[in-house]
Design a protein around this motif. Structure first.
Motif, PDB file in Angstrom:
ATOM      1  N   GLY A  14       0.794  -1.222   0.000  1.00 27.33           N
ATOM      2  CA  GLY A  14       0.000   0.000   0.000  1.00 27.33           C
ATOM      3  C   GLY A  14       0.825   1.270   0.000  1.00 27.33           C
ATOM      4  N   GLY A  15       1.917   1.273   0.718  1.00 25.79           N
ATOM      5  CA  GLY A  15       2.765   2.454   0.752  1.00 25.79           C
ATOM      6  C   GLY A  15       3.603   2.626  -0.492  1.00 25.79           C
ATOM      7  N   ARG A  16       3.843   1.541  -1.207  1.00 33.35           N
ATOM      8  CA  ARG A  16       4.696   1.582  -2.392  1.00 33.35           C
ATOM      9  C   ARG A  16       3.908   1.761  -3.683  1.00 33.35           C
ATOM     10  NH1 ARG A  16       6.364  -2.390   0.943  1.00 33.35           N
ATOM     11  NH2 ARG A  16       8.388  -2.124   1.905  1.00 33.35           N
ATOM     12  N   VAL A  17       2.687   1.270  -3.688  1.00 30.88           N
ATOM     13  CA  VAL A  17       1.836   1.397  -4.869  1.00 30.88           C
ATOM     14  C   VAL A  17       0.955   2.623  -4.654  1.00 30.88           C
ATOM     15  CG1 VAL A  17       0.070   0.290  -6.269  1.00 30.88           C
ATOM     16  CG2 VAL A  17       1.832  -1.102  -5.206  1.00 30.88           C
ATOM     17  N   THR A  18       1.278   3.679  -5.349  1.00 33.11           N
ATOM     18  CA  THR A  18       0.578   4.942  -5.110  1.00 33.11           C
ATOM     19  C   THR A  18      -0.540   5.202  -6.103  1.00 33.11           C
ATOM     20  OG1 THR A  18       2.243   6.097  -6.409  1.00 33.11           O
ATOM     21  CG2 THR A  18       2.587   5.985  -4.033  1.00 33.11           C
ATOM     22  N   ASP A  19      -0.503   4.567  -7.257  1.00 29.48           N
ATOM     23  CA  ASP A  19      -1.533   4.776  -8.270  1.00 29.48           C
ATOM     24  C   ASP A  19      -2.720   3.867  -7.987  1.00 29.48           C
ATOM     25  OD1 ASP A  19      -2.427   5.927 -10.825  1.00 29.48           O
ATOM     26  OD2 ASP A  19      -2.235   3.863 -11.548  1.00 29.48           O
ATOM     27  N   ASP A  20      -3.931   4.380  -8.079  1.00 38.34           N
ATOM     28  CA  ASP A  20      -5.132   3.587  -7.799  1.00 38.34           C
ATOM     29  C   ASP A  20      -5.289   2.418  -8.755  1.00 38.34           C
ATOM     30  OD1 ASP A  20      -5.886   5.088  -5.613  1.00 38.34           O
ATOM     31  OD2 ASP A  20      -7.102   6.456  -6.797  1.00 38.34           O
ATOM     32  N   TRP A  21      -4.956   2.597 -10.014  1.00 43.11           N
ATOM     33  CA  TRP A  21      -5.079   1.519 -11.002  1.00 43.11           C
ATOM     34  C   TRP A  21      -4.043   0.427 -10.747  1.00 43.11           C
ATOM     35  CZ3 TRP A  21      -9.299   0.874 -13.601  1.00 43.11           C
ATOM     36  CH2 TRP A  21     -10.104   1.971 -13.880  1.00 43.11           C
ATOM     37  N   ASP A  22      -2.852   0.792 -10.329  1.00 44.19           N
ATOM     38  CA  ASP A  22      -1.837  -0.210  -9.994  1.00 44.19           C
ATOM     39  C   ASP A  22      -2.242  -1.014  -8.768  1.00 44.19           C
ATOM     40  OD1 ASP A  22      -0.280   0.598 -12.110  1.00 44.19           O
ATOM     41  OD2 ASP A  22       1.030   1.875 -10.896  1.00 44.19           O
ATOM     42  N   ARG A  23      -2.825  -0.344  -7.778  1.00 48.93           N
ATOM     43  CA  ARG A  23      -3.302  -1.040  -6.589  1.00 48.93           C
ATOM     44  C   ARG A  23      -4.438  -1.995  -6.956  1.00 48.93           C
ATOM     45  NH1 ARG A  23      -4.404   3.061  -3.681  1.00 48.93           N
ATOM     46  NH2 ARG A  23      -2.345   3.199  -2.774  1.00 48.93           N
ATOM     47  N   ARG A  24      -5.307  -1.558  -7.830  1.00 48.78           N
ATOM     48  CA  ARG A  24      -6.416  -2.416  -8.275  1.00 48.78           C
ATOM     49  C   ARG A  24      -5.882  -3.651  -9.005  1.00 48.78           C
ATOM     50  NH1 ARG A  24     -11.502  -0.394 -11.980  1.00 48.78           N
ATOM     51  NH2 ARG A  24     -12.532  -2.397 -12.061  1.00 48.78           N
ATOM     52  N   CYS A  25      -4.880  -3.451  -9.846  1.00 48.94           N
ATOM     53  CA  CYS A  25      -4.249  -4.567 -10.560  1.00 48.94           C
ATOM     54  C   CYS A  25      -3.597  -5.535  -9.574  1.00 48.94           C
ATOM     55  CB  CYS A  25      -3.224  -4.030 -11.547  1.00 48.94           C
ATOM     56  SG  CYS A  25      -2.357  -5.310 -12.461  1.00 48.94           S
ATOM     57  N   LEU A  26      -2.885  -5.014  -8.606  1.00 47.83           N
ATOM     58  CA  LEU A  26      -2.235  -5.843  -7.596  1.00 47.83           C
ATOM     59  C   LEU A  26      -3.253  -6.683  -6.836  1.00 47.83           C
ATOM     60  CD1 LEU A  26       0.248  -6.618  -5.842  1.00 47.83           C
ATOM     61  CD2 LEU A  26      -0.333  -4.646  -4.437  1.00 47.83           C
ATOM     62  N   LEU A  27      -4.346  -6.071  -6.429  1.00 50.16           N
ATOM     63  CA  LEU A  27      -5.363  -6.811  -5.683  1.00 50.16           C
ATOM     64  C   LEU A  27      -6.035  -7.880  -6.535  1.00 50.16           C
ATOM     65  CD1 LEU A  27      -6.925  -3.923  -3.582  1.00 50.16           C
ATOM     66  CD2 LEU A  27      -5.337  -5.708  -2.827  1.00 50.16           C
ATOM     67  N   CYS A  28      -6.204  -7.626  -7.822  1.00 50.83           N
ATOM     68  CA  CYS A  28      -6.771  -8.648  -8.722  1.00 50.83           C
ATOM     69  C   CYS A  28      -5.815  -9.824  -8.887  1.00 50.83           C
ATOM     70  CB  CYS A  28      -7.102  -8.037 -10.074  1.00 50.83           C
ATOM     71  SG  CYS A  28      -8.550  -6.975 -10.047  1.00 50.83           S
ATOM     72  N   LEU A  29      -4.524  -9.532  -8.994  1.00 54.92           N
ATOM     73  CA  LEU A  29      -3.533 -10.607  -9.098  1.00 54.92           C
ATOM     74  C   LEU A  29      -3.481 -11.426  -7.810  1.00 54.92           C
ATOM     75  CD1 LEU A  29      -0.633  -8.752 -10.920  1.00 54.92           C
ATOM     76  CD2 LEU A  29      -2.066 -10.568 -11.839  1.00 54.92           C
TER      77      LEU A  29
END
Length: 52
Positions: free
Chosen positions: A12-27
């Motif tokens: 969460g602290g390293r992934v600052t873009d909302d779309w990147d966080r969404r991609c990470l959570l989907c993976l």
């Protein structure tokens, strides 16, 4: 619970873009699921990557 720990706290602290966080959570949802506990579970459609 693991998705929250790995996706929101660790990254969460390293992934600052909302779309990147969404991609990470989907993976993470692909790997942190009850289906992974099955002996015949495969992570890809060709069966090359299987659960140990």
């Amino acid at each position: 619970m693991l998705t929250y720990t790995a996706g929101h706290i660790n990254y969460g602290g390293r992934v600052t873009d909302d779309w990147d966080r969404r991609c990470l959570l989907c993976l993470l949802a692909d790997y942190y699921s009850l289906a992974v506990l099955s002996e015949r579970h495969s992570f890809d459609e060709h069966g090359a990557y299987k659960q140990i």
